[in-house]
Design a protein around this motif. Structure first.
Motif, short mmCIF file in Angstrom:
data_model
loop_
_atom_site.label_atom_id
_atom_site.label_comp_id
_atom_site.label_asym_id
_atom_site.label_seq_id
_atom_site.Cartn_x
_atom_site.Cartn_y
_atom_site.Cartn_z
N LEU A 23 -3.21 -2.36 -4.97
CA LEU A 23 -3.86 -3.45 -6.48
C LEU A 23 -2.75 -3.25 -6.86
O LEU A 23 -2.91 -4.65 -8.46
N ALA B 61 -10.72 -10.59 0.10
CA ALA B 61 -11.34 -10.03 0.56
C ALA B 61 -12.60 -10.30 1.10
O ALA B 61 -13.61 -9.20 1.35
N GLU C 250 -8.44 1.31 -9.78
CA GLU C 250 -9.25 2.17 -8.95
C GLU C 250 -10.22 2.18 -9.52
O GLU C 250 -11.19 2.44 -8.90
N GLU D 197 -15.56 -5.26 -3.30
CA GLU D 197 -16.08 -4.21 -1.85
C GLU D 197 -16.27 -3.26 -1.09
O GLU D 197 -17.34 -2.74 -0.53
N ASP E 46 -1.30 4.10 -4.63
CA ASP E 46 -1.84 2.94 -4.99
C ASP E 46 -2.17 2.15 -3.10
O ASP E 46 -1.80 1.23 -2.60
N GLN F 101 1.01 -1.08 0.00
CA GLN F 101 0.30 0.30 -0.38
C GLN F 101 1.22 1.55 -0.11
O GLN F 101 1.86 1.24 0.71
N THR G 46 -4.24 1.01 -2.21
CA THR G 46 -5.56 -0.42 -1.44
C THR G 46 -4.84 -1.52 -2.21
O THR G 46 -5.47 -2.98 -1.78
N ARG H 144 -12.26 -5.74 -6.82
CA ARG H 144 -12.56 -4.43 -5.65
C ARG H 144 -14.35 -3.38 -5.72
O ARG H 144 -14.75 -2.92 -5.27
#
Length: 310
Positions: free
Chosen positions: A30, A56, A286, A130, A26, A22, A28, A127
């Motif tokens: 990814l 997740a 994202e 989530e 970035d 992280q 999250t 994502r």
């Protein structure tokens, strides 16, 4: 044995390096998630999908099918599915979010890294799930991460054969979402899909993001769902120039203004040894996840004169 090794590597990565995954660019993580798809076989990519879905907080189901084609011979395929449960028990239809995770085999026999096509879309779909989990949607959202798209949309066709479309409200498909800030969407999926493309346009307007609608869109798993009668849209991302070059290549006809023999960059990238992590922009992944979630929220709220596919 390979599955077990991949799972161990993934577990160690999560255990010892979450902070490193992280960054400010970035937040999250990814990039690390997409990088996990760089594997020597599609079977190993399946395990990456399973690991990411579980990480997740969802429980994946693996649906096997007999696929392959004339070039490969019979091959077992694996679709990975999970759900974001809806809150309205009177609604029996589901919204599907799909992306294929398999990569193409190159001429030298090795597997493409398959970053732009299509690991980035898979991570974006997870994502989106989530983000949707806290939205308390009425409809259940079923995420289907499909195998053997590169062999002829086989995973999508097999899922439709096994489950039918009676309870499918709409399908949102993602293919090629690794870089760029311009959303591309297909408009060629039949009259039954008009309300789905309308939802996409509304999200484009509300988020003030550049969007390009394609009367003819490059084929992906959406073609299998459209042929079976489902309301569907296929989405992808490109840089602004690349998106318009693709539109001209597919829709501009003989006087499209492109140089003779011109091929848009993305089509020189995918299905090649150039489809690597150097091409990835985590900000696009994202953005894709947020846009897919917003489109699905729109579709969840549309009720008038839009029955599920039959």
């Amino acid at each position: 044995m390979l599955f077990r090794s991949v799972a161990v590597i993934a577990a160690l990565l999560c255990a010892v390096a979450p902070a490193a995954a992280q960054t400010a660019e970035d937040p999250t993580g990814l990039r690390v998630k997409v990088a996990a798809f760089v594997q020597p076989t599609n079977e190993a990519r399946t395990q990456v999908v399973v690991d990411l879905v579980r990480a997740a907080g969802f429980e994946p189901e693996i649906e096997t099918f007999e696929g392959g084609n004339d070039r490969t011979g019979p091959m077992t395929g694996r679709n990975v599915t999970f759900t974001v449960e809806g809150t309205d028990t009177d609604l029996t239809s589901e919204i599907l979010l799909t992306a294929h995770y398999d990569a193409v085999k190159l001429r030298d026999g090795s597997l493409s890294h398959g970053v732009v096509d299509n690991a980035a879309s898979v991570v974006a779909a997870i994502r989106a799930a989530e983000l949707l989990r806290s939205q308390h949607l009425g409809h259940t959202v079923r995420v289907i991460l499909l195998d053997q798209e590169e062999l002829g949309l086989i995973g999508a066709r097999k899922w439709i054969e096994a489950h039918g479309l009676t309870n499918v409200r709409a399908v949102v498909n993602s293919d090629v979402a690794g870089y760029g800030d311009t959303l591309m969407y297909g408009q060629n999926n039949g009259d039954q899909s008009a309300f789905v493309t309308r939802a996409v346009r509304e999200v484009c307007a509300e988020r003030a993001i550049p969007c390009v609608g394609f009367p003819v869109y490059p084929p992906s798993d959406d073609r299998a769902f459209s042929a079976a009668g489902a309301p569907v849209v296929s989405l992808g991302f490109q840089d602004h120039v690349g998106a318009h070059q693709m539109w001209l290549a597919f829709n501009g006809g003989e006087t499209n203004g492109l140089a003779e023999g011109f091929v848009p960059q993305v089509f020189r990238l995918i299905h090649s040894n150039e489809d690597t992590m150097e091409r990835l922009d985590p900000a696009t992944v994202e953005l894709a996840g947020a846009v897919y979630a917003e489109v699905i929220r729109k579709l969840d709220g549309i009720t008038a004169n839009t029955p599920p596919a039959r």
